[in-house]
Design a protein around this motif. Structure first.
Motif, PDB file in Angstrom:
ATOM      1  N   GLY A  79      36.791  79.488  67.237  1.00 29.36           N
ATOM      2  CA  GLY A  79      36.304  78.186  66.810  1.00 29.36           C
ATOM      3  C   GLY A  79      36.591  77.957  65.344  1.00 29.36           C
ATOM      4  N   ARG A  80      36.677  76.695  64.963  1.00 28.46           N
ATOM      5  CA  ARG A  80      36.910  76.341  63.558  1.00 28.46           C
ATOM      6  C   ARG A  80      35.624  76.378  62.753  1.00 28.46           C
ATOM      7  NH1 ARG A  80      39.804  71.133  65.723  1.00 28.46           N
ATOM      8  NH2 ARG A  80      38.032  71.520  67.079  1.00 28.46           N
ATOM      9  N   THR A  81      34.486  76.242  63.451  1.00 24.44           N
ATOM     10  CA  THR A  81      33.181  76.280  62.789  1.00 24.44           C
ATOM     11  C   THR A  81      32.236  77.138  63.626  1.00 24.44           C
ATOM     12  OG1 THR A  81      32.296  74.375  63.994  1.00 24.44           O
ATOM     13  CG2 THR A  81      33.494  73.911  61.927  1.00 24.44           C
ATOM     14  N   LYS A  83      29.377  76.181  64.709  1.00 21.84           N
ATOM     15  CA  LYS A  83      28.851  75.324  65.772  1.00 21.84           C
ATOM     16  C   LYS A  83      29.815  75.280  66.953  1.00 21.84           C
ATOM     17  CE  LYS A  83      26.564  70.893  66.317  1.00 21.84           C
ATOM     18  NZ  LYS A  83      26.117  69.694  65.578  1.00 21.84           N
ATOM     19  N   GLU A  84      31.101  75.090  66.685  1.00 18.67           N
ATOM     20  CA  GLU A  84      32.090  75.059  67.764  1.00 18.67           C
ATOM     21  C   GLU A  84      32.104  76.384  68.523  1.00 18.67           C
ATOM     22  OE1 GLU A  84      36.707  73.755  68.473  1.00 18.67           O
ATOM     23  OE2 GLU A  84      36.255  74.804  66.592  1.00 18.67           O
ATOM     24  N   ILE A  87      29.028  76.725  70.775  1.00 18.80           N
ATOM     25  CA  ILE A  87      29.174  75.917  71.991  1.00 18.80           C
ATOM     26  C   ILE A  87      30.057  76.647  72.992  1.00 18.80           C
ATOM     27  CG2 ILE A  87      30.180  73.777  72.907  1.00 18.80           C
ATOM     28  CD1 ILE A  87      29.176  72.441  70.239  1.00 18.80           C
ATOM     29  N   GLU A  88      31.150  77.240  72.521  1.00 17.26           N
ATOM     30  CA  GLU A  88      32.057  77.981  73.411  1.00 17.26           C
ATOM     31  C   GLU A  88      31.367  79.188  74.045  1.00 17.26           C
ATOM     32  OE1 GLU A  88      35.267  77.310  74.437  1.00 17.26           O
ATOM     33  OE2 GLU A  88      34.793  75.391  73.492  1.00 17.26           O
ATOM     34  N   GLU A 115      31.762  81.690  59.020  1.00 21.95           N
ATOM     35  CA  GLU A 115      32.246  80.368  58.597  1.00 21.95           C
ATOM     36  C   GLU A 115      32.173  80.228  57.077  1.00 21.95           C
ATOM     37  OE1 GLU A 115      31.013  75.668  58.933  1.00 21.95           O
ATOM     38  OE2 GLU A 115      30.309  77.034  60.488  1.00 21.95           O
TER      39      GLU A 115
END
Length: 127
Positions: A79-81, A83-84, A87-88, A115
């Motif tokens: 993920g880039r963040t 949060k992302e 979620i994954e 991050e």
């Protein structure tokens, strides 16, 4: 009477040294891929022995805390963040591989730390 000064680093270190019951669904190795600008989390299965140690499900041997890991991850999340990545890992029933809430909370904290390191070009070392 003087009031003790709160030391957040010492407090965090103390909390990091508490007993943690391991997640029977496995563990994660988290790292930052700077070239791709991604936070990565590799999931590995394990079994928990009678002493509470994480063991390789194929050999039954306790997994070492340090050194080179010679196992293949069951899944790799990116993920880039934070949060992302959360979620994954947590919000998709087909990919969720966490069975303990304390493990999920720990991973969320680590994803945020990763991050922050990614954004500030600092080295990330998983706690």
């Amino acid at each position: 009477m003087t009031q003790a000064v709160f030391n957040p680093v010492a407090f965090d270190d103390k909390l990091s040294n508490r007993f943690i019951e391991l997640d029977p669904s496995g563990y994660f190795i988290i790292y930052v891929d700077r070239a791709s600008r991604l936070i990565c989390a590799e999931h590995y299965t394990n079994t928990i022995n009678e002493k509470g140690l994480a063991c390789d499900p194929e050999t039954g041997e306790p997994l070492p805390c340090g050194g080179e890991l010679k196992r293949r991850p069951t899944k790799t999340f990116k993920g880039r963040t934070a949060k992302e990545l959360c979620i994954e890992v947590f919000e998709k029933p087909e990919t969720c591989c966490v069975s303990r809430l304390d493990h999920a909370a720990y991973l969320g904290r680590e994803f945020v730390r990763a991050e922050q390191c990614l954004l500030s070009d600092r080295e990330y070392v998983q706690d």
